[in-house]
Design a protein around this motif. Structure first.
Motif, short mmCIF file in Angstrom:
data_model
loop_
_atom_site.label_atom_id
_atom_site.label_comp_id
_atom_site.label_asym_id
_atom_site.label_seq_id
_atom_site.Cartn_x
_atom_site.Cartn_y
_atom_site.Cartn_z
N GLY A 1 0.18 11.59 2.68
CA GLY A 1 1.44 11.06 2.18
C GLY A 1 1.95 9.94 3.06
N PRO A 2 2.50 8.87 2.45
CA PRO A 2 2.95 7.72 3.23
C PRO A 2 4.14 8.04 4.13
N ASP A 3 4.88 9.11 3.82
CA ASP A 3 6.07 9.40 4.62
C ASP A 3 5.84 10.51 5.65
N SER A 4 4.55 10.89 5.85
CA SER A 4 4.22 11.82 6.92
C SER A 4 4.09 11.04 8.23
N PHE A 5 4.06 11.76 9.37
CA PHE A 5 3.89 11.06 10.64
C PHE A 5 2.57 10.30 10.66
N ILE A 6 1.51 10.95 10.18
CA ILE A 6 0.20 10.30 10.15
C ILE A 6 0.23 9.05 9.28
N GLY A 7 0.85 9.14 8.11
CA GLY A 7 0.95 8.01 7.20
C GLY A 7 1.72 6.85 7.81
N ARG A 8 2.83 7.17 8.48
CA ARG A 8 3.64 6.11 9.09
C ARG A 8 2.91 5.45 10.24
N LEU A 9 2.30 6.28 11.10
CA LEU A 9 1.60 5.72 12.26
C LEU A 9 0.42 4.84 11.82
N ALA A 10 -0.34 5.30 10.82
CA ALA A 10 -1.46 4.49 10.32
C ALA A 10 -0.94 3.18 9.76
N SER A 11 0.18 3.21 9.05
CA SER A 11 0.77 1.99 8.49
C SER A 11 1.14 1.01 9.60
N VAL A 12 1.79 1.55 10.65
CA VAL A 12 2.23 0.68 11.75
C VAL A 12 1.02 0.06 12.45
N MET A 13 -0.02 0.88 12.69
CA MET A 13 -1.22 0.35 13.37
C MET A 13 -1.90 -0.71 12.52
N GLN A 14 -1.96 -0.47 11.22
CA GLN A 14 -2.59 -1.44 10.33
C GLN A 14 -1.86 -2.77 10.36
N ALA B 1 -3.08 8.54 1.09
CA ALA B 1 -3.27 9.40 -0.08
C ALA B 1 -3.34 10.88 0.34
N ASP B 2 -4.06 11.17 1.46
CA ASP B 2 -4.27 12.56 1.87
C ASP B 2 -3.03 13.21 2.48
N LEU C 1 0.84 -1.22 0.00
CA LEU C 1 0.00 0.00 0.00
C LEU C 1 0.86 1.25 0.00
N ARG C 2 1.90 1.24 0.83
CA ARG C 2 2.79 2.40 0.93
C ARG C 2 3.51 2.64 -0.39
N ALA C 3 3.97 1.55 -1.00
CA ALA C 3 4.65 1.66 -2.28
C ALA C 3 3.69 2.26 -3.32
N ALA C 4 2.44 1.77 -3.30
CA ALA C 4 1.46 2.26 -4.27
C ALA C 4 1.17 3.75 -4.05
N ALA C 5 1.27 4.22 -2.79
CA ALA C 5 0.99 5.62 -2.50
C ALA C 5 2.21 6.50 -2.77
N PRO D 1 -2.54 11.52 16.77
CA PRO D 1 -3.25 12.51 15.95
C PRO D 1 -4.70 12.10 15.74
N ALA D 2 -5.61 13.09 15.78
CA ALA D 2 -7.05 12.80 15.66
C ALA D 2 -7.37 12.06 14.37
N GLU D 3 -6.60 12.31 13.32
CA GLU D 3 -6.87 11.69 12.02
C GLU D 3 -6.70 10.17 12.08
N VAL D 4 -5.80 9.69 12.95
CA VAL D 4 -5.47 8.26 12.97
C VAL D 4 -6.40 7.49 13.92
N LEU D 5 -7.07 8.22 14.83
CA LEU D 5 -7.93 7.54 15.80
C LEU D 5 -8.95 6.59 15.18
N PRO D 6 -9.67 7.01 14.10
CA PRO D 6 -10.64 6.06 13.51
C PRO D 6 -10.00 4.75 13.07
N VAL D 7 -8.74 4.79 12.60
CA VAL D 7 -8.05 3.56 12.20
C VAL D 7 -7.93 2.65 13.42
N ALA D 8 -7.49 3.24 14.56
CA ALA D 8 -7.31 2.45 15.77
C ALA D 8 -8.63 1.86 16.25
N LEU D 9 -9.72 2.66 16.15
CA LEU D 9 -11.02 2.18 16.64
C LEU D 9 -11.58 1.08 15.74
#
Lengths: 195, 174
Positions: B111-124, B108-109, A153-157, B82-90
């Motif tokens: 970026g995968p290399d932002s803090f939000i993107g990284r944290l969401a990836s790790v939680m997922q 997408a919103d 997913l990250r790669a695709a983004a 971050p509030a944006e990531v909370l729904p992922v955790a829930l």
């Protein structure tokens, strides 16, 4: 408890949807989820057939017993209620190995086989046994070494480093799994764990 | 390690029948015999899966989820989530597909290399869908009393998420 939990999820959704005037979205969601679950089951059926077929060969040729024999000393301490070298150890280990490698799809058939084998030594067939709960505690906290789906997913983004989250994921999943095992051990020894 | 992840399935697909042949077993017949069990098992799981997915779908689409996320916001700020990531955790313990859709959106919103993107990836990636696993695994063998399994599963999800937040702050300082 399950009855109330299930009803609670439904009632909360319907109640909130009613208050906010979202009834049509709620009914659409219910119908869609019902249809989706059948699609999902069809996908799972193929995987189940493939891996249960493979497991049958492994069982009949003695491979499962061999794996259980070699590997079970490493995990018996987690499952004191399962007899030593029981074939359930082989299925549980293959399930954990598949999760470990990020092969979630192959993990489910091995896991369901393990449940079947654990059920055969469960003294109360309608109640979860202690080894089942320990097994699922490991399973739901999922020790993942390579989160394959997230990486793709990250790669695709368009990530500059799609794999940079592997270290953090292993640490987080490790914290969760260690906690799950300790908490499971405490509950198993408490009054809730009495069989 | 990534090689092993890619090679594991092909190697098992050839290795297991090979072992059977060496042991002089009718591998093709055994395979089909085992595979036929898969159909019954899938039929056994379906009602449990459907019941769980319908309840979760209703809850998600009603908007109750976002309301809950808003209500929990102050607690999240306190632990650095971050509030944006909370729904992922829930959503993660309830619906793997739902959480995945949210993570894809965040990637997408923000970026995968932002803090939000990284944290969401790790939680997922760091936990599995507790409700789905319990419903399917227990359902497949007809277990009706989960006892303390749900408590253990949800408590460890919570621990995983809190550690994910701290680990991400530590490894990826903004």
């Amino acid at each position: 408890m399950l009855n109330w939990l299930w009803f609670g999820l439904l009632a909360l959704g319907v109640g909130y949807g009613g208050i906010t005037g979202n009834f049509s979205a709620v009914s659409a969601a219910a119908l869609e989820a019902a249809a989706d679950s059948v699609v999902l089951i069809i996908e799972i059926t193929g995987l189940l057939c493939l891996w249960l077929g493979m497991l049958k060969i492994a069982e009949a040729s003695g491979l499962m017993q061999k794996i259980a024999q070699i590997m079970s000393p490493f995990v018996t301490f987690l499952f004191p209620d399962v007899p030593a070298k029981h074939p359930a150890f082989a299925s549980m280990l293959m399930n954990m190995a598949a999760n470990f490698l990020g092969l979630g799809n192959a993990a489910t058939p091995f896991g369901l086989k393990a449940m079947e084998q654990l059920q055969s030594i469960n003294p109360h067939p309608e109640r979860a046994s202690r080894p089942m709960i320990t097994f699922l505690a490991i399973n739901t906290s999922s020790i993942t070494l390579i989160p394959t789906l997230v990486i793709s997913l990250r790669a695709a983004a368009g990530s500059a480093a799609p794999t940079e989250i592997i270290g953090a994921t292993i640490l987080a999943t490790g914290c969760g799994t260690v906690f799950a095992l300790v908490f499971d051990y405490i509950l198993r020894k408490s009054k809730y764990g009495r069989s | 390690m990534i090689w092993l992840s890619q090679a594991a399935i092909p190697l098992l697909l050839v290795g297991i029948p090979l072992y059977g042949l060496i042991k002089k077993k009718p591998v093709y017949e055994l395979f089909c015999q085992g595979a036929s069990e898969g159909i019954a098992m899938a039929g056994q799981i379906l009602p449990y899966l459907l019941a769980m997915l319908v309840a979760i779908g209703v809850l998600r689409e009603s908007g109750a989820f976002l309301a809950l996320a808003q209500w929990l916001n102050p607690i999240c700020e306190a632990i650095g989530l971050p509030a944006e990531v909370l729904p992922v955790a829930l959503l993660r313990p309830l619906s793997g597909g739902g959480a995945l859709a949210l993570t894809t959106e965040l990637l997408a919103d923000y970026g995968p290399d932002s803090f939000i993107g990284r944290l969401a990836s790790v939680m997922q990636g760091s936990t599995d869908t507790t409700f789905y696993i319990l419903a399917v695994y227990f359902g497949s063998v007809g277990i009706k009393k989960y006892r303390y399994a749900l408590t253990v599963g949800l408590a460890s999800d919570l621990v995983t998420f809190i550690s994910a937040v701290w680990i991400c702050h530590w490894l990826f300082p903004a």
